[in-house]
Design a protein around this motif. Structure first.
Motif, PDB file in Angstrom:
ATOM      1  N   ASP A 148       0.802  -1.224   0.000  1.00 14.60           N
ATOM      2  CA  ASP A 148       0.000   0.000   0.000  1.00 14.60           C
ATOM      3  C   ASP A 148       0.837   1.277   0.000  1.00 14.60           C
ATOM      4  O   ASP A 148       0.311   2.355  -0.224  1.00 14.60           O
ATOM      5  CB  ASP A 148      -0.944   0.022   1.201  1.00 14.60           C
ATOM      6  N   ALA A 149       2.132   1.133   0.256  1.00 16.41           N
ATOM      7  CA  ALA A 149       3.026   2.293   0.258  1.00 16.41           C
ATOM      8  C   ALA A 149       3.864   2.272  -1.020  1.00 16.41           C
ATOM      9  O   ALA A 149       3.329   2.433  -2.114  1.00 16.41           O
ATOM     10  CB  ALA A 149       3.879   2.300   1.522  1.00 16.41           C
ATOM     11  N   MET A 150       5.159   2.018  -0.909  1.00 14.21           N
ATOM     12  CA  MET A 150       6.038   2.090  -2.082  1.00 14.21           C
ATOM     13  C   MET A 150       6.079   0.790  -2.889  1.00 14.21           C
ATOM     14  O   MET A 150       6.677   0.748  -3.946  1.00 14.21           O
ATOM     15  CB  MET A 150       7.439   2.514  -1.651  1.00 14.21           C
ATOM     16  N   ASP A 151       5.444  -0.251  -2.400  1.00 16.48           N
ATOM     17  CA  ASP A 151       5.255  -1.514  -3.134  1.00 16.48           C
ATOM     18  C   ASP A 151       6.570  -2.042  -3.720  1.00 16.48           C
ATOM     19  O   ASP A 151       6.711  -2.206  -4.926  1.00 16.48           O
ATOM     20  CB  ASP A 151       4.206  -1.333  -4.226  1.00 16.48           C
ATOM     21  N   ILE A 152       7.523  -2.315  -2.826  1.00 20.15           N
ATOM     22  CA  ILE A 152       8.830  -2.820  -3.250  1.00 20.15           C
ATOM     23  C   ILE A 152       8.832  -4.336  -3.081  1.00 20.15           C
ATOM     24  O   ILE A 152       9.069  -4.847  -1.981  1.00 20.15           O
ATOM     25  CB  ILE A 152       9.974  -2.159  -2.462  1.00 20.15           C
ATOM     26  N   GLU A 153       8.568  -5.015  -4.165  1.00 16.25           N
ATOM     27  CA  GLU A 153       8.501  -6.477  -4.136  1.00 16.25           C
ATOM     28  C   GLU A 153       9.872  -7.065  -3.794  1.00 16.25           C
ATOM     29  O   GLU A 153      10.890  -6.645  -4.329  1.00 16.25           O
ATOM     30  CB  GLU A 153       8.029  -7.016  -5.482  1.00 16.25           C
ATOM     31  N   GLY A 154       9.883  -8.005  -2.869  1.00 11.13           N
ATOM     32  CA  GLY A 154      11.126  -8.655  -2.464  1.00 11.13           C
ATOM     33  C   GLY A 154      11.753  -8.057  -1.228  1.00 11.13           C
ATOM     34  O   GLY A 154      12.723  -8.591  -0.694  1.00 11.13           O
ATOM     35  N   LEU A 155      11.212  -6.938  -0.752  1.00  9.92           N
ATOM     36  CA  LEU A 155      11.764  -6.310   0.450  1.00  9.92           C
ATOM     37  C   LEU A 155      10.823  -6.599   1.618  1.00  9.92           C
ATOM     38  O   LEU A 155      10.084  -5.744   2.081  1.00  9.92           O
ATOM     39  CB  LEU A 155      11.939  -4.804   0.239  1.00  9.92           C
ATOM     40  N   GLY A 156      10.860  -7.847   2.070  1.00  9.36           N
ATOM     41  CA  GLY A 156       9.995  -8.296   3.154  1.00  9.36           C
ATOM     42  C   GLY A 156      10.686  -8.267   4.498  1.00  9.36           C
ATOM     43  O   GLY A 156      11.833  -7.810   4.629  1.00  9.36           O
ATOM     44  N   ASP A 157       9.988  -8.821   5.494  1.00  8.35           N
ATOM     45  CA  ASP A 157      10.466  -8.798   6.879  1.00  8.35           C
ATOM     46  C   ASP A 157      11.875  -9.377   7.035  1.00  8.35           C
ATOM     47  O   ASP A 157      12.730  -8.777   7.681  1.00  8.35           O
ATOM     48  CB  ASP A 157       9.526  -9.606   7.780  1.00  8.35           C
ATOM     49  N   ARG A 158      12.099 -10.552   6.458  1.00  7.01           N
ATOM     50  CA  ARG A 158      13.381 -11.231   6.625  1.00  7.01           C
ATOM     51  C   ARG A 158      14.529 -10.416   6.029  1.00  7.01           C
ATOM     52  O   ARG A 158      15.567 -10.223   6.661  1.00  7.01           O
ATOM     53  CB  ARG A 158      13.316 -12.621   5.977  1.00  7.01           C
ATOM     54  N   THR A 159      14.331  -9.919   4.803  1.00 10.69           N
ATOM     55  CA  THR A 159      15.382  -9.133   4.146  1.00 10.69           C
ATOM     56  C   THR A 159      15.640  -7.838   4.895  1.00 10.69           C
ATOM     57  O   THR A 159      16.793  -7.461   5.123  1.00 10.69           O
ATOM     58  CB  THR A 159      15.003  -8.848   2.676  1.00 10.69           C
ATOM     59  N   VAL A 160      14.576  -7.167   5.296  1.00 12.70           N
ATOM     60  CA  VAL A 160      14.734  -5.921   6.066  1.00 12.70           C
ATOM     61  C   VAL A 160      15.492  -6.206   7.362  1.00 12.70           C
ATOM     62  O   VAL A 160      16.401  -5.463   7.744  1.00 12.70           O
ATOM     63  CB  VAL A 160      13.369  -5.256   6.355  1.00 12.70           C
ATOM     64  N   GLY A 161      15.130  -7.295   8.039  1.00 10.15           N
ATOM     65  CA  GLY A 161      15.817  -7.654   9.278  1.00 10.15           C
ATOM     66  C   GLY A 161      17.312  -7.830   9.070  1.00 10.15           C
ATOM     67  O   GLY A 161      18.133  -7.333   9.862  1.00 10.15           O
ATOM     68  N   MET A 162      17.683  -8.535   8.000  1.00  8.90           N
ATOM     69  CA  MET A 162      19.110  -8.736   7.712  1.00  8.90           C
ATOM     70  C   MET A 162      19.803  -7.412   7.392  1.00  8.90           C
ATOM     71  O   MET A 162      20.925  -7.166   7.841  1.00  8.90           O
ATOM     72  CB  MET A 162      19.293  -9.728   6.555  1.00  8.90           C
ATOM     73  N   LEU A 163      19.139  -6.551   6.603  1.00 12.22           N
ATOM     74  CA  LEU A 163      19.741  -5.272   6.219  1.00 12.22           C
ATOM     75  C   LEU A 163      19.997  -4.387   7.437  1.00 12.22           C
ATOM     76  O   LEU A 163      21.060  -3.769   7.558  1.00 12.22           O
ATOM     77  CB  LEU A 163      18.840  -4.541   5.216  1.00 12.22           C
ATOM     78  N   VAL A 164      19.031  -4.338   8.353  1.00 16.24           N
ATOM     79  CA  VAL A 164      19.189  -3.517   9.559  1.00 16.24           C
ATOM     80  C   VAL A 164      20.222  -4.142  10.490  1.00 16.24           C
ATOM     81  O   VAL A 164      21.122  -3.457  10.987  1.00 16.24           O
ATOM     82  CB  VAL A 164      17.837  -3.327  10.281  1.00 16.24           C
ATOM     83  N   ASP A 165      20.119  -5.458  10.707  1.00 12.37           N
ATOM     84  CA  ASP A 165      21.043  -6.133  11.630  1.00 12.37           C
ATOM     85  C   ASP A 165      22.490  -6.034  11.165  1.00 12.37           C
ATOM     86  O   ASP A 165      23.410  -5.963  11.991  1.00 12.37           O
ATOM     87  CB  ASP A 165      20.657  -7.607  11.799  1.00 12.37           C
ATOM     88  N   ARG A 166      22.728  -6.019   9.859  1.00  9.69           N
ATOM     89  CA  ARG A 166      24.101  -5.911   9.334  1.00  9.69           C
ATOM     90  C   ARG A 166      24.563  -4.459   9.186  1.00  9.69           C
ATOM     91  O   ARG A 166      25.672  -4.211   8.717  1.00  9.69           O
ATOM     92  CB  ARG A 166      24.193  -6.602   7.975  1.00  9.69           C
TER      93      ARG A 166
END
Length: 194
Positions: free
Chosen positions: A47-65
């Protein structure tokens, strides 16, 4: 049995706050990793920027790293960084980069909604995009002007002003601008709300 409400955020340890007239406790730390992840997930949502493939798991890894600290940072990611993530090959990384790039030209209402301004849901974001031509116009509007928009009452107008007056949010907005995210409404958004 009486349940004792938490006094500190379980993730970052900041003292939690309760806004006047509200029941929910919130962590006020804009750099809290849990909040950072949720803001990015919301920003990337359908409903926002609709970035397919940027889900919870990927976001978690990006922030954690430490690869992203806010949602504007996703626009600075590169193929090497993404392909280095667990279970993310070069093809998946390329697809995600393409989805991130195409999100730069989403409708203004989606950008406004994606920013995560308290009390601004998708219909209020659409009303703002119908009334204002650019995000900069929304940022410049005072509370009285904001309240002329259908769906924007005094508390929502105050929340909008507070969001844009917060230095950390202003920094993220400038990073979005530098990365080429469109701040202009699409022709079909003009006058469509309310």
């Amino acid at each position: 049995r009486k349940v004792e409400p938490p006094r500190v955020c379980p993730v970052c340890g900041s003292r939690v706050v309760r806004d006047e007239g509200e029941v929910a406790l919130r962590c006020p730390n804009v750099r809290c990793p849990a909040q950072t992840k949720e803001r990015i997930i919301h920003f990337a949502s359908r409903d926002a920027m609709d970035i397919e493939g940027l889900g919870d798991r990927t976001v978690g890894m990006l922030v954690d790293r430490g690869l992203v600290a806010d949602y504007a940072d996703i626009y600075g990611l590169n193929l090497r960084q993404l392909a280095g993530l667990e279970r993310m090959g070069e093809k998946s990384a390329s697809n995600l980069l393409a989805a991130i790039a195409s999100s730069k030209n989403r409708p203004l209402a989606r950008l406004i909604f994606g920013l995560g301004i308290r009390q601004v849901g998708s219909s209020a974001a659409e009303a703002l995009a119908a009334r204002f031509e650019t995000l900069d116009d929304v940022i410049a509007a005072d509370e009285e002007t904001l309240m002329t928009v259908p769906e924007i009452g005094p508390s929502t107008a105050a929340a909008i002003r507070t969001f844009f007056a917060t230095p950390e949010n202003a920094e993220v907005i400038e990073k979005l601008r530098k990365h080429g995210v469109s701040f202009r409404r699409l022709p079909q958004e003009a006058g469509t709300a309310g």
